[in-house]
Each structure stands twice: as structure tokens, then as C-alpha cells.
Scaffold this motif. Structure first.
Motif, PDB file in Angstrom:
ATOM      1  N   MET A 106      42.906  43.895  39.933  1.00 42.10           N
ATOM      2  CA  MET A 106      42.701  44.325  38.564  1.00 42.10           C
ATOM      3  C   MET A 106      40.869  44.219  38.362  1.00 42.10           C
ATOM      4  O   MET A 106      40.400  44.602  37.735  1.00 42.10           O
ATOM      5  CB  MET A 106      43.235  44.246  37.364  1.00 42.10           C
ATOM      6  CG  MET A 106      44.902  44.181  37.302  1.00 42.10           C
ATOM      7  SD  MET A 106      45.132  45.959  37.671  1.00 42.10           S
ATOM      8  CE  MET A 106      44.522  46.776  36.102  1.00 42.10           C
ATOM      9  N   THR A 107      40.549  43.274  38.959  1.00 43.41           N
ATOM     10  CA  THR A 107      38.990  43.011  38.860  1.00 43.41           C
ATOM     11  C   THR A 107      38.233  43.457  40.124  1.00 43.41           C
ATOM     12  O   THR A 107      36.947  42.979  40.225  1.00 43.41           O
ATOM     13  CB  THR A 107      38.749  41.599  38.460  1.00 43.41           C
ATOM     14  OG1 THR A 107      39.463  40.818  39.550  1.00 43.41           O
ATOM     15  CG2 THR A 107      39.455  40.915  37.285  1.00 43.41           C
ATOM     16  N   PHE A 136      36.992  50.885  29.643  1.00 47.53           N
ATOM     17  CA  PHE A 136      38.149  51.431  30.033  1.00 47.53           C
ATOM     18  C   PHE A 136      39.135  50.670  30.845  1.00 47.53           C
ATOM     19  O   PHE A 136      40.036  51.202  30.970  1.00 47.53           O
ATOM     20  CB  PHE A 136      37.730  52.991  31.082  1.00 47.53           C
ATOM     21  CG  PHE A 136      37.376  53.885  30.346  1.00 47.53           C
ATOM     22  CD1 PHE A 136      37.854  54.424  29.336  1.00 47.53           C
ATOM     23  CD2 PHE A 136      35.997  54.515  30.729  1.00 47.53           C
ATOM     24  CE1 PHE A 136      37.438  55.612  28.702  1.00 47.53           C
ATOM     25  CE2 PHE A 136      35.424  55.365  29.940  1.00 47.53           C
ATOM     26  CZ  PHE A 136      36.142  56.133  29.144  1.00 47.53           C
ATOM     27  N   ASN A 137      38.885  49.514  30.977  1.00 51.81           N
ATOM     28  CA  ASN A 137      39.744  48.793  31.929  1.00 51.81           C
ATOM     29  C   ASN A 137      41.020  48.563  31.176  1.00 51.81           C
ATOM     30  O   ASN A 137      42.072  48.348  31.672  1.00 51.81           O
ATOM     31  CB  ASN A 137      39.242  47.469  32.550  1.00 51.81           C
ATOM     32  CG  ASN A 137      38.892  46.362  31.529  1.00 51.81           C
ATOM     33  OD1 ASN A 137      39.155  46.466  30.526  1.00 51.81           O
ATOM     34  ND2 ASN A 137      38.327  45.165  32.148  1.00 51.81           N
ATOM     35  N   ALA A 182      50.005  45.635  35.242  1.00 52.30           N
ATOM     36  CA  ALA A 182      48.362  45.816  35.238  1.00 52.30           C
ATOM     37  C   ALA A 182      47.721  45.038  33.968  1.00 52.30           C
ATOM     38  O   ALA A 182      46.634  44.417  34.274  1.00 52.30           O
ATOM     39  CB  ALA A 182      48.058  47.391  35.084  1.00 52.30           C
ATOM     40  N   LEU A 183      48.530  45.154  32.943  1.00 57.40           N
ATOM     41  CA  LEU A 183      48.197  44.316  31.825  1.00 57.40           C
ATOM     42  C   LEU A 183      48.060  42.978  32.144  1.00 57.40           C
ATOM     43  O   LEU A 183      46.980  42.271  31.696  1.00 57.40           O
ATOM     44  CB  LEU A 183      49.171  44.508  30.734  1.00 57.40           C
ATOM     45  CG  LEU A 183      48.740  43.936  29.305  1.00 57.40           C
ATOM     46  CD1 LEU A 183      47.455  44.576  28.906  1.00 57.40           C
ATOM     47  CD2 LEU A 183      50.032  44.487  28.349  1.00 57.40           C
ATOM     48  N   VAL A 184      48.918  42.236  32.721  1.00 55.94           N
ATOM     49  CA  VAL A 184      48.815  40.747  33.039  1.00 55.94           C
ATOM     50  C   VAL A 184      47.445  40.571  33.984  1.00 55.94           C
ATOM     51  O   VAL A 184      47.054  39.654  33.813  1.00 55.94           O
ATOM     52  CB  VAL A 184      50.086  40.284  33.824  1.00 55.94           C
ATOM     53  CG1 VAL A 184      49.814  38.866  34.282  1.00 55.94           C
ATOM     54  CG2 VAL A 184      51.265  40.290  32.622  1.00 55.94           C
ATOM     55  N   GLY A 185      47.414  41.581  34.946  1.00 54.47           N
ATOM     56  CA  GLY A 185      46.184  41.555  35.700  1.00 54.47           C
ATOM     57  C   GLY A 185      44.923  41.276  35.001  1.00 54.47           C
ATOM     58  O   GLY A 185      43.926  40.764  35.540  1.00 54.47           O
ATOM     59  N   LEU A 186      44.911  42.138  33.813  1.00 55.23           N
ATOM     60  CA  LEU A 186      43.698  42.062  33.147  1.00 55.23           C
ATOM     61  C   LEU A 186      43.551  40.895  31.941  1.00 55.23           C
ATOM     62  O   LEU A 186      42.502  40.377  31.863  1.00 55.23           O
ATOM     63  CB  LEU A 186      43.501  43.369  32.101  1.00 55.23           C
ATOM     64  CG  LEU A 186      43.418  44.607  32.955  1.00 55.23           C
ATOM     65  CD1 LEU A 186      43.653  45.886  32.135  1.00 55.23           C
ATOM     66  CD2 LEU A 186      41.896  44.432  33.600  1.00 55.23           C
ATOM     67  N   ALA A 196      38.530  50.942  36.525  1.00 57.63           N
ATOM     68  CA  ALA A 196      38.882  51.535  35.560  1.00 57.63           C
ATOM     69  C   ALA A 196      39.070  53.044  35.932  1.00 57.63           C
ATOM     70  O   ALA A 196      40.021  53.558  36.045  1.00 57.63           O
ATOM     71  CB  ALA A 196      38.286  51.291  34.368  1.00 57.63           C
ATOM     72  N   VAL A 197      37.973  53.483  36.403  1.00 55.79           N
ATOM     73  CA  VAL A 197      37.790  54.881  36.519  1.00 55.79           C
ATOM     74  C   VAL A 197      38.471  55.272  37.891  1.00 55.79           C
ATOM     75  O   VAL A 197      39.096  56.396  38.032  1.00 55.79           O
ATOM     76  CB  VAL A 197      36.289  55.513  36.848  1.00 55.79           C
ATOM     77  CG1 VAL A 197      36.230  56.855  37.236  1.00 55.79           C
ATOM     78  CG2 VAL A 197      35.430  55.161  35.501  1.00 55.79           C
TER      79      VAL A 197
END
Lengths: 341, 309
Positions: free
Chosen positions: B147-148, B40-41, B219-223, B157-158
Motif C-alpha cells: 500500500m505504500t 487519494f490513497n 487495503a485499509l489496514v495496509g494504509l 492510489a491512481v
């Protein structure tokens, strides 16, 4: 959490074992599973790449080298989608993931997660920059340079060259062109008098060359990037000019034209490109890493060169509309690894 | 109406639970802290983008530029926000204001939102390419850490999904502002007659969309730890599908923030489920569409029954 620590444990154990027994007695990989994560399947090169993987993977599984060699392709060829795919592959418990990446950097988060979970990650063709992954890169610059070096052996007097470039703005195009220009700088008997973008497609190249030809002096050689040589030859023919020495790019139509010219007037040239079978090289590198061999993180793919002697053989084994291919073996991979050490 | 509003949230929940159960059955490894996070992340930025799209759909418009916008934010985050945080932050705030201005313009000039946003998608895309011509950049450390992060009990993610759902629920369903904003979608004229400035409200809705779009990009860049100019293009359609899957409707200001978050999770899970099934990629887009149609058909049947009683 539990799985990740377990995987890390297994991986580090395997690494220790490999380190201790380096070279001679590599660990058995019969229970290991390797997956291919691919982002795009929409051209002949990628189709051939997937086919090579499938044929070689089926053989490796049948021989008991590995337990599985499955290929996954994303449906929309986007980086976020491939990142999700890699995360799924980690969950599916693969021991190694071989990646042809949609982006050199956007997958780094997912690749890092795979490494942290103890999964071996090998990227090829479209490589990733995450340091924990292995990279099998193509030295496109050397490819461009070797084209000019070949011309220098055939045309010692030099002369005017026409350069056909690829798709503007793509990294590969810049690299090959930089190599060509480097080669010309070292062999100053040559001069590039014209440069057009052929987009790696015969029809585009033909139009572009036909457009620039009337403004050019006599051309002795054409340096190309592959997929554009046949179109260039047609443009020269249509303009009624003598056919120069055109370096080709392993496409079936180019080789067919070469063979026809050779039979008609003894035409001689060189064809070189990257074989789509590089996916199988990546497979064997992943297998070697799993077996515990110490493999340098950066490896270079050899080009597939076709010369006058190997033309007939290669042409016969290349399907119409496809591109010349080789399937790499374990020995080839070991040779590449040894060369990088 | 009462049964209808109840069904509206039941259906997305049921689809998610069914899909989740099927995934766990196919791939028991996913049933762990680590597995759920991996599963889900990447849904977190999609959920945020879905929230952004929901703000626009809430006022009866549709945003076709969202994917390009999130990509642009990602590019800024991976470059300017990393090297010169103040300038980066200023750029992101400017983007939110630009979104609000876009909303005001669409209302004031009575332009179709679908055309304006389609046009703007090229503007965002151009800026993104200008900032990051080739893939690269890096995530700011604090963002990567965020994000981690590994919270106790439930994976990031949850926790993040629940947080997004609760915050937007309070904002859109419970707050006075949210109620008026939904009113703009429901009946613009009566909101205007009641003395509200529809221009300001639309600008506000678009500004909120810009805000959530910025969060999605960050958030996307953090992942992913880096960006490229095309990184989030598929978010445009994913976000629209997420809103509709979650019980929203294209007109009438009928949206459900909780449902939309669940819709985004369901879409992400559907893709993973199909990959676990080892379905050929040629069929995957079609299968994803089939899942969408299945859920929407179920919704139609339910809402018909709801209307009868």
C-alpha cells in the motif's frame, strides 16, 4: 515528492539549529502554521476544548508567535475520516498538527506520513501510538488514586466507600477504576462496598445510585469519575441518608451544589478532572518542538484540582452547563516539558 | 439508449475533473506525485468497498452490512493474518463463503436483502469486537509495503484505482459471467427460463461482493497500519453513494464499474475539497449531500434529454 524532501530539509535544519542552541535561543516560529485535528465536538468538554484553542490561537497569531492556529473537526467522528483529514492538513502545508485522535492506532498510517513529510505531530487526550508523534497523556490511574488519598487525609478512620464508574468498556473507565482500587489497597481502612456505572452523566448516576443504596451499609465517601457527583448527591438526599464525602469532577452543576452545601453546612470536598484547555498545552508543546526545543515524546497532563479555597473563583469563571477550564501558557508547557526531562 | 449509455460514464468523469480542478486551484500543493497520493490513497479501500456494493446492487439488492464487514476483515487482517497467516487466510475465505451463503439464503427464502444484511451487520460487528475489543493490531509487512509502494509515473492510489476499474470492467461488462449476473438484475425470470440457476448466480454475486469486501478491509489496514472494530462503518453509505454517483441504478442490473470507481474517488475528493474550503464541520455533511444531489440532478436532466432524442 519535491515538497516532502523540502519539508524534511526544513525540519531537519530547524532541529539542527535547535540542538545547537538548546534552551537559550530557540528558533523563531512566527512563520509556522499549526493545525488542530479534532474528531468530535458533541459534548461540553470538547466544545470548551475547541473554544480554548480558538481564543489562545487567535492571541498567539496576534502576538506573532505563529502564523496560523486553525482548528478542524471531522463531521462523522470516524477514524478513516480523520486519517483523510490529517493527510489534507499535510497537503495544506501545516508545520505542525495537533491531534485529539478518534483511535489510538487507526491514524498511525496518516501520522507516519505526516512525520515523513517533516510535520510535527502532537497528540493529546486521545493519543496515537505511532512512535514519531508526541503524546500528552492523562494519567487517569493517578487521578483515581489521588481521590482515595484525599479521602484518607479527611477520613483517617476509614469506612465504606461507594464507587461510581464511567461508561463500561471504555479505556478511561478501566484506568480510573484501577487507580481507585490501587488506592484502596494501600489504604486498607477503606472498603468499596458497592460499584455502579454512572456513564459520566448526572441522571444515569442518580438512577444507578438510587438503585443500589437500599442494599448498602453506611457510606462515608463516594469516589467518582466526574460528571456523576451531583447525581449521586441527589440520590442520597432522596433516600434520606446523610450526605457522604463525594469527590467531584469539575462540572459546573457539581461545583454549584458544593458551594450551596458549603454555605449551608460547611461541606468540604475536592474536585478534580482534566481541563479541556489541555488543547492549548498541546499547542505550546508543538510550538516548542517547532522552535527546536528537545521535547520528550511522552508528557503527562497535570489535573485541574479545585479545593475549598479556589471554589468560588472557579465557579464564577465556569459557564452554566460547562466544565471548569484553564488556558495553559507557554510557561506551563515549559514546566511540563522540564518535568518530563 | 446509445446516448444514454455514453452519458452514463461522461457525467462521473466530468464531476471528478471539475472537483479535481477546483481542488488544485485551492491547494496547488496537491498537484504532485506526493499530493495526489495523499489525496487519494484512502479512496482505494473505498473504491474496493464500492465494487463490493456494486455486485449486490447489480442483482437488485442492497447491502447494509458492508461497513461492518470491512471492519471485521480489517480486524482479522491486523491480528490473525499477521500472527498466523494460514489461519487468517482461512478465516477470510470463510467470510467470502459466508457472504455467498447469505446471498443464496436471501434468494432461496425470498427474504428482503435490506433486512438480512442489516441483521448481519450486527453479527459482523460482534465478531469484530470479539477479535479486537480495543483498537490495536498491526499490518502485515507485505501489505504495508504494497500500500505504500511508489510506482514510477503515477502514485499508488491512481495506479490502484485504474487497476480496480479495468479488472472489474472486464469481469462485469466483458465476461460471460458478468453479463448473466447483470441479467439477474435486469430480468431474473428470463435468466431462470434460459436455464440458469438464479440461486447459484446470486450466491456468486454475493461471493464476489465478499471478495471485494475482503480486499477493501486488507487495503485499509495496509494504509492505517492497525484496526479497530468501528474503523470502516461509514463505508456502507459511502459505497452506496459511490455506485449511484458512478452511474449505477438501484434496480435493473444497470451498473458501471469504471463509473463506480470514479464515484468513490469523487466522494473522497469532495470531503477533502470541503476541508480545504475551511467549511465548518456542521455544514460538511450537508455540503457533501448537496454535491451528491447536484450530480444526480445533472444525471436526470441528461437522461431525460437522452430519452427525447
Amino acid at each position: 515528492m519535491k515538497i516532502s524532501t523540502m519539508l524534511i530539509g526544513v525540519a531537519s535544519l530547524a532541529l539542527c539549529a535547535g540542538g545547537a542552541l538548546a534552551g537559550s535561543h530557540l528558533a523563531n516560529t512566527a512563520d509556522k502554521r499549526i493545525a488542530l485535528s479534532n474528531n468530535y465536538a458533541g459534548n461540553s468538554w470538547r466544545q470548551a476544548m475547541l473554544q480554548s484553542w480558538e481564543e489562545m490561537g487567535a492571541a498567539a497569531v496576534a502576538d506573532g508567535v505563529v502564523a496560523a492556529a486553525d482548528a478542524y473537526t471531522t463531521s462523522e467522528s470516524q477514524a478513516t475520516e480523520q486519517a483523510a483529514q490529517i493527510q489534507n492538513l499535510i497537503l495544506q502545508g501545516y508545520d505542525a498538527i495537533v491531534i485529539n485522535a478518534a483511535s489510538p492506532t487507526a491514524l498511525n498510517g496518516a501520522v507516519k506520513e505526516a512525520c515523513d513529510a517533516g510535520v510535527v505531530v502532537v497528540s493529546f487526550d486521545g493519543i496515537v501510538t505511532e512512535p514519531c508523534a508526541w503524546r500528552i497523556a492523562v494519567d487517569f490511574k493517578a487521578m483515581g488514586k489521588s481521590e482515595v488519598e484525599y479521602l484518607a487525609t479527611r477520613l483517617p478512620d476509614g469506612g465504606n466507600l461507594l464507587e461510581i464508574r464511567g461508561l463500561a468498556g471504555v479505556f478511561v473507565d478501566d484506568e480510573i477504576s484501577a487507580g481507585i482500587h490501587e488506592g484502596v489497597a494501600e489504604n486498607d481502612q477503606f472498603e468499596i462496598v458497592g460499584s455502579v456505572h454512572g456513564d459520566w452523566a448526572q441522571d444515569v448516576a442518580q438512577k444507578a445510585v438510587a438503585g443500589i443504596l437500599p442494599s448498602l451499609p453506611e457510606i462515608v465517601g463516594v469516589v467518582t469519575q466526574g460528571g456523576d457527583g451531583y447525581g449521586a448527591a441527589q440520590a442520597f438526599k432522596a433516600a434520606g441518608r446523610p450526605t457522604p464525602l463525594i469527590v467531584l469532577g469539575n462540572r459546573q452543576d457539581e461545583m454549584q451544589w458544593w458551594a450551596d452545601q458549603r454555605d449551608a453546612n460547611g461541606y468540604e470536598t475536592l474536585s478534580l478532572s482534566i481541563a479541556p484547555g489541555v488543547s492549548t498545552l498541546a499547542f505550546w508543546v508543538a510550538q516548542q518542538v517547532l522552535a527546536g526545543d528537545e521535547v520528550p515524546k511522552d508528557l503527562t497532563v497535570p489535573f485541574l484540582k479545585i479545593t475549598q479555597d479556589t471554589l468560588d473563583e472557579t465557579l464564577a469563571s465556569t459557564p452554566e452547563g460547562s466544565v471548569a477550564n484553564v488556558t495553559y501558557s507557554l510557561e506551563d508547557a515549559q514546566q511540563v516539558i522540564a518535568g518530563a526531562k | 439508449m446509445n446516448t444514454l449509455s455514453r452519458y452514463r460514464i461522461i457525467l462521473p468523469v466530468v464531476s471528478l475533473v471539475v472537483l479535481l480542478a477546483a481542488t488544485f486551484w485551492m491547494q496547488p500543493r496537491a498537484m504532485s506525485y506526493f499530493g495526489l497520493n495523499l489525496l487519494f490513497n484512502l479512496a482505494v479501500p473505498i473504491a474496493l468497498a464500492t465494487m463490493a456494493q456494486m455486485m449486490i446492487i447489480m442483482v437488485n439488492d442492497i447491502d447494509l452490512s458492508l461497513g461492518a464487514f470491512v471492519s471485521l476483515v480489517a480486524c482479522i487482517t491486523a491480528t490473525y493474518l499477521l500472527d498466523t497467516p494460514v489461519l487468517g487466510l482461512a478465516m477470510l475465505v470463510a467470510l467470502i463463503l459466508a457472504y455467498a451463503a447469505m446471498g443464496a439464503m436471501i434468494h432461496a427464502l425470498e427474504l428482503p436483502a435490506i433486512v438480512v444484511t442489516l441483521g448481519m451487520s450486527f453479527v459482523w460487528g460482534g465478531f469484530a469486537l470479539f477479535i479486537l475489543p480495543s483498537p490495536g493490531g498491526a499490518s502485515p509487512d507485505w501489505l504495508r509495503a504494497l500500500m505504500t509502494v511508489k510506482p514510477p509515473f503515477a502514485p499508488m492510489a491512481v495506479v490502484a484505482s485504474i487497476l480496480i476499474a479495468v479488472v472489474t470492467h472486464l469481469l462485469i461488462i466483458r465476461s460471460a459471467l458478468g453479463t448473466v449476473l447483470r441479467g439477474v438484475g435486469g430480468n431474473t425470470r428470463s435468466v431462470a427460463r434460459a436455464g440458469w440457476s438464479v440461486l447459484k448466480l446470486k450466491a456468486c454475486a454475493y461471493g464476489l461482493a465478499g471478495f471485494f469486501g475482503v480486499l477493501a478491509g486488507m487495503a485499509l489496514v495496509g494504509l492505517t497500519t492497525s484496526a479497530d472494530a468501528n474503523i470502516a462503518l461509514r463505508y456502507t453509505l459511502l459505497s452506496i453513494a459511490g455506485v449511484i454517483l458512478g452511474g449505477g441504478e438501484f434496480v435493473g442490473g444497470k451498473v458501471s464499474p469504471v463509473g463506480a470507481v470514479i464515484g468513490a474517488l469523487t466522494l473522497t475528493l469532495a470531503a477533502s475539497f470541503l476541508s480545504f474550503l475551511r467549511l465548518s464541520p456542521d455544514w460538511q455533511i450537508g455540503a457533501q449531500g448537496a454535491i451528491l444531489i447536484l450530480v444526480l440532478t445533472a444525471r436526470l436532466i441528461f437522461s431525460r434529454k437522452g430519452a427525447e432524442t
